[in-house]
Design a protein around this motif. Structure first.
Motif, PDB file in Angstrom:
ATOM      1  N   SER A 106     -18.561  12.168  -8.502  1.00 49.10           N
ATOM      2  CA  SER A 106     -17.903  11.438  -7.407  1.00 49.10           C
ATOM      3  C   SER A 106     -18.254  12.010  -6.037  1.00 49.10           C
ATOM      4  O   SER A 106     -17.674  11.612  -5.038  1.00 49.10           O
ATOM      5  CB  SER A 106     -16.378  11.470  -7.606  1.00 49.10           C
ATOM      6  OG  SER A 106     -15.908  12.782  -7.540  1.00 49.10           O
ATOM      7  N   LEU A 107     -19.234  12.886  -6.001  1.00 55.80           N
ATOM      8  CA  LEU A 107     -19.548  13.618  -4.769  1.00 55.80           C
ATOM      9  C   LEU A 107     -19.783  12.726  -3.543  1.00 55.80           C
ATOM     10  O   LEU A 107     -19.197  12.953  -2.489  1.00 55.80           O
ATOM     11  CB  LEU A 107     -20.766  14.529  -5.015  1.00 55.80           C
ATOM     12  CG  LEU A 107     -21.040  15.539  -3.917  1.00 55.80           C
ATOM     13  CD1 LEU A 107     -20.191  16.780  -4.133  1.00 55.80           C
ATOM     14  CD2 LEU A 107     -22.505  15.929  -3.922  1.00 55.80           C
ATOM     15  N   PRO A 108     -20.642  11.709  -3.610  1.00 53.67           N
ATOM     16  CA  PRO A 108     -20.971  10.986  -2.364  1.00 53.67           C
ATOM     17  C   PRO A 108     -20.070   9.785  -2.066  1.00 53.67           C
ATOM     18  O   PRO A 108     -20.328   9.072  -1.102  1.00 53.67           O
ATOM     19  CB  PRO A 108     -22.403  10.503  -2.622  1.00 53.67           C
ATOM     20  CG  PRO A 108     -22.569  10.492  -4.091  1.00 53.67           C
ATOM     21  CD  PRO A 108     -21.445  11.228  -4.733  1.00 53.67           C
ATOM     22  N   LEU A 109     -19.042   9.554  -2.852  1.00 49.94           N
ATOM     23  CA  LEU A 109     -18.311   8.293  -2.702  1.00 49.94           C
ATOM     24  C   LEU A 109     -17.579   8.195  -1.361  1.00 49.94           C
ATOM     25  O   LEU A 109     -17.454   7.104  -0.805  1.00 49.94           O
ATOM     26  CB  LEU A 109     -17.335   8.097  -3.875  1.00 49.94           C
ATOM     27  CG  LEU A 109     -18.018   7.940  -5.237  1.00 49.94           C
ATOM     28  CD1 LEU A 109     -16.991   7.802  -6.351  1.00 49.94           C
ATOM     29  CD2 LEU A 109     -18.957   6.746  -5.241  1.00 49.94           C
ATOM     30  N   VAL A 110     -17.106   9.308  -0.833  1.00 51.88           N
ATOM     31  CA  VAL A 110     -16.437   9.266   0.477  1.00 51.88           C
ATOM     32  C   VAL A 110     -17.463   9.122   1.593  1.00 51.88           C
ATOM     33  O   VAL A 110     -17.353   8.246   2.460  1.00 51.88           O
ATOM     34  CB  VAL A 110     -15.555  10.512   0.691  1.00 51.88           C
ATOM     35  CG1 VAL A 110     -15.066  10.590   2.122  1.00 51.88           C
ATOM     36  CG2 VAL A 110     -14.371  10.490  -0.263  1.00 51.88           C
ATOM     37  N   SER A 111     -18.502   9.961   1.568  1.00 55.13           N
ATOM     38  CA  SER A 111     -19.465   9.939   2.673  1.00 55.13           C
ATOM     39  C   SER A 111     -20.228   8.608   2.739  1.00 55.13           C
ATOM     40  O   SER A 111     -20.546   8.126   3.818  1.00 55.13           O
ATOM     41  CB  SER A 111     -20.439  11.108   2.562  1.00 55.13           C
ATOM     42  OG  SER A 111     -21.098  11.091   1.322  1.00 55.13           O
ATOM     43  N   ARG A 112     -20.474   7.990   1.569  1.00 55.14           N
ATOM     44  CA  ARG A 112     -21.130   6.671   1.524  1.00 55.14           C
ATOM     45  C   ARG A 112     -20.391   5.649   2.375  1.00 55.14           C
ATOM     46  O   ARG A 112     -20.997   4.744   2.950  1.00 55.14           O
ATOM     47  CB  ARG A 112     -21.146   6.159   0.088  1.00 55.14           C
ATOM     48  CG  ARG A 112     -22.270   6.629  -0.720  1.00 55.14           C
ATOM     49  CD  ARG A 112     -23.385   5.629  -0.675  1.00 55.14           C
ATOM     50  NE  ARG A 112     -24.602   6.346  -0.427  1.00 55.14           N
ATOM     51  CZ  ARG A 112     -25.653   5.808   0.146  1.00 55.14           C
ATOM     52  NH1 ARG A 112     -25.637   4.571   0.521  1.00 55.14           N
ATOM     53  NH2 ARG A 112     -26.718   6.521   0.351  1.00 55.14           N
ATOM     54  N   ALA A 166     -10.009   5.747   3.148  1.00 55.94           N
ATOM     55  CA  ALA A 166      -9.122   5.307   2.071  1.00 55.94           C
ATOM     56  C   ALA A 166      -9.931   4.665   0.947  1.00 55.94           C
ATOM     57  O   ALA A 166      -9.688   4.910  -0.238  1.00 55.94           O
ATOM     58  CB  ALA A 166      -8.097   4.301   2.611  1.00 55.94           C
ATOM     59  N   TYR A 167     -10.912   3.863   1.342  1.00 55.73           N
ATOM     60  CA  TYR A 167     -11.773   3.200   0.371  1.00 55.73           C
ATOM     61  C   TYR A 167     -12.528   4.239  -0.466  1.00 55.73           C
ATOM     62  O   TYR A 167     -12.538   4.191  -1.690  1.00 55.73           O
ATOM     63  CB  TYR A 167     -12.764   2.319   1.127  1.00 55.73           C
ATOM     64  CG  TYR A 167     -13.438   1.251   0.304  1.00 55.73           C
ATOM     65  CD1 TYR A 167     -12.905  -0.020   0.199  1.00 55.73           C
ATOM     66  CD2 TYR A 167     -14.651   1.510  -0.330  1.00 55.73           C
ATOM     67  CE1 TYR A 167     -13.530  -1.002  -0.528  1.00 55.73           C
ATOM     68  CE2 TYR A 167     -15.293   0.530  -1.067  1.00 55.73           C
ATOM     69  CZ  TYR A 167     -14.729  -0.736  -1.157  1.00 55.73           C
ATOM     70  OH  TYR A 167     -15.365  -1.700  -1.880  1.00 55.73           O
ATOM     71  N   GLY A 168     -13.113   5.212   0.241  1.00 53.15           N
ATOM     72  CA  GLY A 168     -13.876   6.258  -0.444  1.00 53.15           C
ATOM     73  C   GLY A 168     -12.999   7.106  -1.347  1.00 53.15           C
ATOM     74  O   GLY A 168     -13.382   7.435  -2.477  1.00 53.15           O
ATOM     75  N   VAL A 169     -11.807   7.444  -0.870  1.00 54.68           N
ATOM     76  CA  VAL A 169     -10.896   8.272  -1.670  1.00 54.68           C
ATOM     77  C   VAL A 169     -10.496   7.525  -2.938  1.00 54.68           C
ATOM     78  O   VAL A 169     -10.477   8.089  -4.035  1.00 54.68           O
ATOM     79  CB  VAL A 169      -9.648   8.658  -0.854  1.00 54.68           C
ATOM     80  CG1 VAL A 169      -8.612   9.332  -1.739  1.00 54.68           C
ATOM     81  CG2 VAL A 169     -10.027   9.578   0.299  1.00 54.68           C
ATOM     82  N   THR A 170     -10.214   6.227  -2.784  1.00 53.18           N
ATOM     83  CA  THR A 170      -9.821   5.437  -3.954  1.00 53.18           C
ATOM     84  C   THR A 170     -10.951   5.382  -4.979  1.00 53.18           C
ATOM     85  O   THR A 170     -10.729   5.537  -6.181  1.00 53.18           O
ATOM     86  CB  THR A 170      -9.443   4.012  -3.521  1.00 53.18           C
ATOM     87  OG1 THR A 170      -8.571   4.108  -2.404  1.00 53.18           O
ATOM     88  CG2 THR A 170      -8.751   3.271  -4.630  1.00 53.18           C
ATOM     89  N   LEU A 171     -12.167   5.170  -4.489  1.00 44.40           N
ATOM     90  CA  LEU A 171     -13.312   5.175  -5.400  1.00 44.40           C
ATOM     91  C   LEU A 171     -13.427   6.529  -6.101  1.00 44.40           C
ATOM     92  O   LEU A 171     -13.697   6.606  -7.302  1.00 44.40           O
ATOM     93  CB  LEU A 171     -14.612   4.905  -4.639  1.00 44.40           C
ATOM     94  CG  LEU A 171     -14.828   3.501  -4.092  1.00 44.40           C
ATOM     95  CD1 LEU A 171     -16.151   3.434  -3.336  1.00 44.40           C
ATOM     96  CD2 LEU A 171     -14.821   2.487  -5.213  1.00 44.40           C
ATOM     97  N   LEU A 197      -6.488  -3.282  -6.046  1.00 43.85           N
ATOM     98  CA  LEU A 197      -5.619  -3.740  -4.965  1.00 43.85           C
ATOM     99  C   LEU A 197      -5.876  -2.934  -3.698  1.00 43.85           C
ATOM    100  O   LEU A 197      -5.975  -3.490  -2.606  1.00 43.85           O
ATOM    101  CB  LEU A 197      -4.145  -3.629  -5.379  1.00 43.85           C
ATOM    102  CG  LEU A 197      -3.724  -4.577  -6.511  1.00 43.85           C
ATOM    103  CD1 LEU A 197      -2.275  -4.330  -6.911  1.00 43.85           C
ATOM    104  CD2 LEU A 197      -3.918  -6.021  -6.074  1.00 43.85           C
ATOM    105  N   VAL A 198      -5.986  -1.606  -3.861  1.00 41.77           N
ATOM    106  CA  VAL A 198      -6.230  -0.759  -2.690  1.00 41.77           C
ATOM    107  C   VAL A 198      -7.590  -1.086  -2.077  1.00 41.77           C
ATOM    108  O   VAL A 198      -7.714  -1.238  -0.857  1.00 41.77           O
ATOM    109  CB  VAL A 198      -6.148   0.734  -3.064  1.00 41.77           C
ATOM    110  CG1 VAL A 198      -6.506   1.597  -1.870  1.00 41.77           C
ATOM    111  CG2 VAL A 198      -4.764   1.079  -3.569  1.00 41.77           C
ATOM    112  N   LEU A 199      -8.608  -1.222  -2.930  1.00 42.29           N
ATOM    113  CA  LEU A 199      -9.947  -1.521  -2.412  1.00 42.29           C
ATOM    114  C   LEU A 199      -9.949  -2.847  -1.667  1.00 42.29           C
ATOM    115  O   LEU A 199     -10.512  -2.966  -0.580  1.00 42.29           O
ATOM    116  CB  LEU A 199     -10.971  -1.584  -3.558  1.00 42.29           C
ATOM    117  CG  LEU A 199     -11.263  -0.293  -4.317  1.00 42.29           C
ATOM    118  CD1 LEU A 199     -12.374  -0.529  -5.337  1.00 42.29           C
ATOM    119  CD2 LEU A 199     -11.648   0.825  -3.374  1.00 42.29           C
ATOM    120  N   GLY A 200      -9.289  -3.841  -2.269  1.00 42.01           N
ATOM    121  CA  GLY A 200      -9.239  -5.154  -1.636  1.00 42.01           C
ATOM    122  C   GLY A 200      -8.556  -5.087  -0.283  1.00 42.01           C
ATOM    123  O   GLY A 200      -9.030  -5.662   0.695  1.00 42.01           O
TER     124      GLY A 200
END
Lengths: 270, 308, 264
Positions: free
Chosen positions: A143-149, A190-195, A253-256
């Motif tokens: 899950s390393l790059p999911l926030v920075s992406r 928030a999107y990155g954290v949820t991912l 739901l959060v992503l949406g």
């Protein structure tokens, strides 16, 4: 601008329905197939609860680590571009192209007793492989790059004018970060954290290799589910599956919502 | 040979965008649909082209009712505000598109496209892609593409809005002369009064989905039929409760009429704007450079104001 | 500005970030490469060309291609409907597209196994066949295809389509000559991402595939069985092979998309 025909709409609904909605509904149908009380009973299965608890303990360490890392490197890459930061930008995307099984294998090779990193850790008395820490490592890797992406493109598009304005108004670096920078990337973060949370909780292949899959010790919820299917207790498995599916629905739901609030990149590379 | 619009009405959801709009656009004319944003002018243009449906009313092209005819069968040349370039095609292929659709043979197509590119002064740019062109060049490419199908009517949606002042000015003159040369019935949508005055020989002023006034530029400017048209076509100022155009007022010696005090003098190149204050209101009077030099208004001095 | 940012990402923090990345990702991946090539190129090649390895890789490539191509068409159609159509429940459809991404792969795996396995409520048993594997891959890669195309359709108002219509083009011709070329780079990118992801897929595939060597064993399963039976060098070799293939696909697709998109 032509609107699609009704036939296309129906075809798409059938496709997505059969491929995605049907399995999702089926999960809950299976979990509740023996009635609500059986489901509630199964929820207190000791091994599953232990696995659930381990998954939570892994997430509370792995997620914050990657969030801090992701925000830090995003700021660095966007605000201090250099040849080195560009190389780094590419390197942090590696986990997106690697199979979970290869992630597990690579960690096993590096952190085994005689591995490059396993040996020094063993000298300090810490056996990484087949421990809680191996699971954290695997979760962090995938899950390393999911926030920075998510954050990097948002930071780029926001630019520095707001921060500079805050600076001319006398705000200090910490204040600028919390009142200006962080606010402009709230939803991207928030999107990155949820991912990240979804990926950490749901990781299977990498964890399967590095954890050793020892019941009550290194068995995460995903491993518990797979164990239940292999041990011919599929009902208990579907109870775990339904829990993870509920988490997934919450994640959706959060992503949406985050995407609704902010035009975020749809980057799917995991 | 003309375009006849009868009782055209259009809602977007609950919003009434066009309210019983009727007009007859003479053949060969250059008509400007002029109005502020939200007046329905672009929607009306898209309805004429068949790109937008209407709630009721009819559109006739040269006596033929085309209300239910699809856009692709209307034989109308349409230029979009963003020029709608086909980005993945060369300039040549952009212009050739309509001819290809009509199955014109390769040799004939090449001949016609070359002629059109010459007409819009893009002969050397046929091999380029749209993104390699400047805004003005892209605009001319869009025009050539629309003209390629030999349309009976040419519709231009805010054709100069995305260009800088100088290019826009040059293109206006050029489009005007091209239209006269080809004699093609043309409707142009704009929110810019001076653009409409300069290019069109007939102006239709739209306001909140209704036609406010129709007429030649001089007439709508000099004899506005409503306060809205009066205000929309040029700046207004009030003197003793009456609305005037600032250049329709003049400054005189203080004892020649009602008094006002000069509070600001702004020199705008050829024109000089003098702001005066009376006990009733603040008024501004536009003088030519020449007049200002003769009167030499000084801030704080007293003058009188009179309609010319 | 520089002072502000460097307060947060000073040299110390930067060193920490590099160390973190190295410990978690770079050194472990380097270990795989070392083990794969450590015994010479000859043994790397022979590990990759073992009959069982070849069969697993071939199956993986076929199923990945099948799933990616199916979603190339279906995913583009889905994106099209999501952007251009209006109907009740559309936002639910939109949210559902992300489900394969949010749902743990093992959950998808056991669910498909139960749906289309030996105890299927529909009496459809595709365990141990390429069909089962392709279904799982199609599920997992759906969001890649849809979400790659969707923003392109949303971002462009496509006056070009209306322009083509005024020039006399039919609906089909507008789609073929205007819309499709504009979407093509995104479609390619999405398909490439889906394919690369499918090459390494494990959790969603492993249950329905049954892992029968030479028949239904995918590459990641094969790596897993090698790794857990002590053949780490061979496992590393196949892993490196898979990584290189994924990389070639991603780079190839990016170059192609860039070529096509350059004029736009």
């Amino acid at each position: 601008m032509h609107r699609p025909s009704l036939a296309l709409r129906v075809a798409v609904l059938c496709y997505v329905g059969a491929l995605v909605a049907l399995p999702l509904g089926f999960v809950f149908q299976q979990a509740l197939s023996h009635g609500v009380s059986a489901f509630v009973n199964a929820l207190s299965n000791a091994e599953m609860d232990s696995a659930l608890w381990l998954t939570v303990r892994v997430a509370v360490v792995a997620v914050p680590l990657n969030v801090v890392f992701g925000l830090g490197v995003s700021l660095w890459i966007v605000r201090h571009p250099s040849r080195f930061s560009r190389v780094f930008d590419t390197l942090i995307d590696i986990p997106l192209a690697v199979s979970p099984i290869i992630v597990g294998l690579s960690l096993e090779l590096a952190y085994a007793q005689n591995g490059w990193l396993g040996r020094p850790f063993a000298a300090w008395g810490l056996q990484v492989m087949f421990s809680y820490w191996a699971i954290v490592l695997a979760s962090v890797f995938v899950s390393l790059p999911l926030v920075s992406r998510q954050v990097i493109p948002m930071l780029r598009s926001v630019g520095t004018h707001q921060e500079q304005t805050a600076q001319t108004l006398g705000a200090g670096p910490v204040r600028i970060f919390f009142t200006v920078t962080l606010r402009s990337i709230t939803w991207a973060t928030a999107y990155g954290v949820t991912l990240t949370i979804a990926r950490v909780i749901g990781e299977y292949g990498a964890v399967l290799i590095v954890s050793g899959n020892i019941g009550f010790r290194t068995e995460t919820l995903t491993l518990n589910i797979s164990n239940n299917f292999e041990n011919f207790t599929p009902y208990q498995g579907f109870v775990g599956v339904s829990l993870l599916s509920l988490v997934s629905i919450f994640v959706l739901l959060v992503l949406g919502h985050a995407r609704h609030r902010e035009r975020l990149r749809h980057e799917y590379r995991t | 040979m003309s375009i006849v619009l009868k009782n055209i009405t259009k809602h977007f959801g609950p919003d009434l965008v066009l309210d019983e709009v009727s007009d007859e656009i003479p053949s060969g004319s250059m008509t400007a649909l002029l109005g502020p944003s939200g007046s329905g002018k672009s929607t009306l243009l898209r309805i004429i082209a068949g790109l937008e449906s209407l709630d009721h009313g009819t559109v006739e092209l040269h006596g033929r009712d085309v209300t239910s005819v699809e856009a692709r069968h209307r034989q109308i040349g349409f230029c979009f505000q963003d020029y709608a370039p086909f980005n993945q095609m060369t300039v040549f292929d952009n212009v050739a598109y309509g001819l290809k659709v009509r199955r014109i043979g390769t040799a004939q197509r090449k001949k016609e496209v070359d002629e059109l590119l010459g007409l819009v002064r893009l002969s050397d740019f046929g091999d380029r892609y749209p993104r390699q062109l400047s805004g003005g060049q892209r605009q001319r490419m869009a025009l050539a593409r629309a003209l390629a199908i030999k349309p009976e009517v040419l519709l231009l949606d805010e054709p100069f809005a995305a260009l800088d002042a100088q290019v826009s000015g040059e293109l206006r003159v050029w489009v005007r002369s091209l239209q006269r040369e080809l004699g093609i019935t043309t409707i142009l949508v704009t929110h810019n009064q001076s653009e409409a005055m300069e290019v069109a020989d007939r102006i239709v002023i739209l306001h909140e989905g209704r036609i406010e006034q129709v007429g030649p530029p001089d007439q709508v400017y000099d004899k506005p039929s409503s306060d809205f048209v009066h205000g929309f076509l040029g700046p207004l100022t009030t003197w003793r409760g009456v609305a005037y155009r600032p250049h329709d007022l003049q400054l005189c010696d203080v004892d020649a009429g009602p008094r006002a005090r000069v509070v600001d003098v702004i020199r705008l190149g050829f024109e000089v704007r003098v702001v005066v204050e009376s006990d009733q209101e603040t008024t501004w009077v536009q003088l030519t450079h020449h007049e200002a030099r003769q009167l030499n208004p000084v801030v704080g001095s007293w003058v009188s104001v009179r309609p010319r | 500005m520089r002072r502000y940012a460097s307060a947060l990402t000073g040299h110390g923090a930067r060193g920490l970030a590099v160390t973190y990345l190295s410990l978690v990702v770079l050194i472990p991946i380097a270990a795989v490469v070392t083990h794969a090539l450590g015994n010479g190129l000859g043994s790397f090649w022979s590990a990759l060309t073992q009959p069982e390895a070849l069969s697993a890789i071939r199956l993986t490539l076929w199923c990945a291609a099948g799933g990616a191509l199916l979603n190339m068409v279906a995913g583009t159609a889905t994106a099209w409907v999501l952007v251009r159509d209006r109907f009740p429940g559309q936002s639910i459809l939109n949210a559902l597209i992300d489900l394969p991404f949010a749902l743990p792969t093992v959950v998808a795996g056991v669910t498909f196994y139960t749906l289309y396995g030996p105890h299927s409520p529909f009496h459809v048993n595709v365990t141990g066949t390429w069909i089962g594997i392709t279904i799982a891959i199609t599920f997992v890669t759906l969001p890649f295809s849809v979400r790659a195309v969707q923003p392109i359709l949303e971002a462009r108002t496509f006056t070009a389509e209306a322009a083509a219509a005024t020039l006399g083009a039919s609906t089909l011709r507008v789609f073929r000559t205007i819309t499709l070329p504009a979407m093509l780079p995104a479609i390619l990118t999405g398909t490439g991402l889906a394919f690369a992801r499918a090459l390494g897929e494990y959790g969603s595939v492993v249950f329905i595939s049954n892992n029968l060597p030479y028949r239904s064993e995918v590459a990641s399963s094969y790596v897993y069985s090698l790794a857990t039976s002590g053949q780490v060098d061979a496992a590393s070799a196949v892993s490196l092979g898979l990584l290189v293939m994924a990389l070639i696909v991603l780079i190839g697709v990016n170059v192609a998309a860039h070529r096509i998109g350059r004029s736009q």
